[in-house]
Design a protein around this motif. Structure first.
Motif, mmCIF file in Angstrom:
data_model
loop_
_atom_site.group_PDB
_atom_site.id
_atom_site.type_symbol
_atom_site.label_atom_id
_atom_site.label_comp_id
_atom_site.label_asym_id
_atom_site.label_seq_id
_atom_site.Cartn_x
_atom_site.Cartn_y
_atom_site.Cartn_z
ATOM 1 N N TYR A 176 88.391 41.776 19.336
ATOM 2 C CA TYR A 176 87.364 42.702 19.796
ATOM 3 C C TYR A 176 87.719 43.373 21.113
ATOM 4 C CZ TYR A 176 83.603 42.123 16.408
ATOM 5 O OH TYR A 176 82.830 42.160 15.280
ATOM 6 N N PHE A 177 88.365 42.628 22.005
ATOM 7 C CA PHE A 177 88.567 43.127 23.359
ATOM 8 C C PHE A 177 90.020 43.446 23.687
ATOM 9 C CE2 PHE A 177 84.688 40.610 23.410
ATOM 10 C CZ PHE A 177 83.809 41.479 24.033
ATOM 11 N N GLY A 178 90.940 43.096 22.795
ATOM 12 C CA GLY A 178 92.342 43.387 23.047
ATOM 13 C C GLY A 178 92.912 42.595 24.197
ATOM 14 N N SER A 179 92.324 41.435 24.473
ATOM 15 C CA SER A 179 92.811 40.596 25.575
ATOM 16 C C SER A 179 92.595 39.139 25.198
ATOM 17 C CB SER A 179 92.083 40.913 26.882
ATOM 18 O OG SER A 179 90.689 40.659 26.739
ATOM 19 N N ILE A 195 79.592 44.939 21.378
ATOM 20 C CA ILE A 195 80.717 44.383 22.116
ATOM 21 C C ILE A 195 81.953 45.225 21.827
ATOM 22 C CG2 ILE A 195 79.860 42.010 22.167
ATOM 23 C CD1 ILE A 195 81.595 41.388 19.782
ATOM 24 N N GLY A 196 82.987 45.039 22.634
ATOM 25 C CA GLY A 196 84.220 45.772 22.419
ATOM 26 C C GLY A 196 84.602 46.615 23.616
ATOM 27 N N PRO A 197 85.765 47.254 23.562
ATOM 28 C CA PRO A 197 86.307 47.954 24.731
ATOM 29 C C PRO A 197 85.658 49.305 25.024
ATOM 30 C CG PRO A 197 87.819 48.145 22.892
ATOM 31 C CD PRO A 197 86.735 47.226 22.437
ATOM 32 N N ALA A 198 85.076 49.964 24.023
ATOM 33 C CA ALA A 198 84.470 51.285 24.241
ATOM 34 C C ALA A 198 83.013 51.100 24.617
ATOM 35 C CB ALA A 198 84.602 52.142 22.975
#
Length: 338
Positions: free
Chosen positions: A333-336, A11-14
């Motif tokens: 984790y996702f910055g949102s 999981i995560g943005p990258a």
């Protein structure tokens, strides 16, 4: 020889261009762990996963009881029993249950799970009439108060489920995995209800007495696959079925930990996953919390680990604390913000 394919969830943005989506949710994978009863585990690229398994792993899960499953969902536990291990006797009067249910929804519960028969280890059987008396009036009161949140009835019995649905329940959650009452599956099919199929070894009265498995992970997977296939053949679509590996139901602490470590295997059932670990005994043992009401931190830790493996729904007592934890887990984790 049967191989089982467990997606190694990230999981995560990258996210690499080659990543494959997991069940239409927030996770993705590029590799899988191959599990077998006859060979050591090995890791393979996603391209080696058979097409039939890949289709189950990647297909978005349909909306269930009005809830989309592309984000984590919280199921709040409301036991209307005198003897549940954690909250017995606290909600068995309708006004108390109504107040607590409204508090759970305000705190962020996406669905409420209402049960009138304790399934703690050693629990006694509750007659149908008594279980209906404990649950249906509470559900009717919630609907009468204008609550529109989905409601699940936690029962093994067709008559209890029918009364609950008449009162306003939307989903049937059967801890026996539809093995206890042969009339329950046909009722759910007739009423076009979504269902949750949980794995349990034995009856609540005896399930804690020396449970045995050849391979707990694969045995539980196969048992759930059999029950889901049976329900699907009876006319309940796989997309209307939740699967719950039944942590703590006829399982030792070692069994529970083996299931949690490889929880993402259950995505290969092609259904959303429900994880119920809240306040359970192994959390108290590992976390040094003898009293059930002191186990919220450990319960939340295990729930977040489940979200990291792509679990779509977590069943909890402590809705407010869990909602805060999930919101911050997602933000970190996702910055949102969810």
């Amino acid at each position: 020889m049967t191989d089982y394919f467990r997606p190694l969830v990230q999981i995560g943005p990258a996210r690499p261009d080659t990543a494959l989506p997991l069940a239409g949710g927030w996770g993705w994978f590029t590799h899988a762990e191959v599990l077998s009863r006859y060979a050591p585990p090995r890791v393979v690229p996603a391209a080696d996963i058979p097409a039939s398994v890949m289709a189950r792993l990647t297909a978005p899960r349909p909306t269930m009881a009005g809830l989309t499953l592309d984000r984590p969902r919280i199921m709040g536990i409301l036991n209307t029993t005198p003897d549940s291990f954690s909250d017995g006797g606290q909600h068995n009067a309708v006004p108390d249950a109504l107040r607590v249910a409204q508090e759970m929804v305000a705190a962020g519960a996406d669905i409420l799970d209402i049960g009138g028969e304790s399934t703690r280890p050693g629990a006694d059987f509750v007659p149908v009439s008594e279980e209906i008396t404990r649950t249906a009036p509470v559900i009717a009161a919630l609907r009468g108060a204008g609550l529109h949140t989905p409601i699940s009835i936690d029962t093994r019995k067709a008559a209890v489920a029918e009364a609950a649905v008449s009162a306003g329940a939307n989903l049937v959650n059967d801890v026996s995995g539809f093995t206890f009452d042969p009339a329950l599956g046909p009722l759910c099919q007739k009423l076009a209800l979504p269902v949750c199929v949980m794995h349990a070894q034995g009856d609540p009265a005896t399930m804690h007495l020396d449970p045995q498995y050849d391979n707990v992970l694969l045995d539980v997977f196969d048992a759930l696959e059999r029950q889901i296939s049976m329900l699907e053949a009876s006319g309940i679509p796989r997309g209307a079925i939740l699967a719950d590996p039944g942590i703590g139901f006829g399982k030792t602490q070692d069994h529970n930990l083996a299931l949690l470590a490889r929880l993402s295997l259950f995505h290969a059932l092609g259904t959303p996953i429900l994880l119920g670990v809240s306040r359970k005994r192994f959390i108290g043992t590992i976390g040094n919390a003898p009293q059930a009401q002191d186990r919220a931190p450990g319960s939340i830790a295990v729930a977040l680990a489940g979200l990291g493996q792509g679990v779509q729904m977590i069943r909890v007592h402590d809705v407010d604390d869990t909602r805060q934890a999930v919101a911050l887990w997602h933000a970190a984790y996702f910055g949102s913000i969810l």
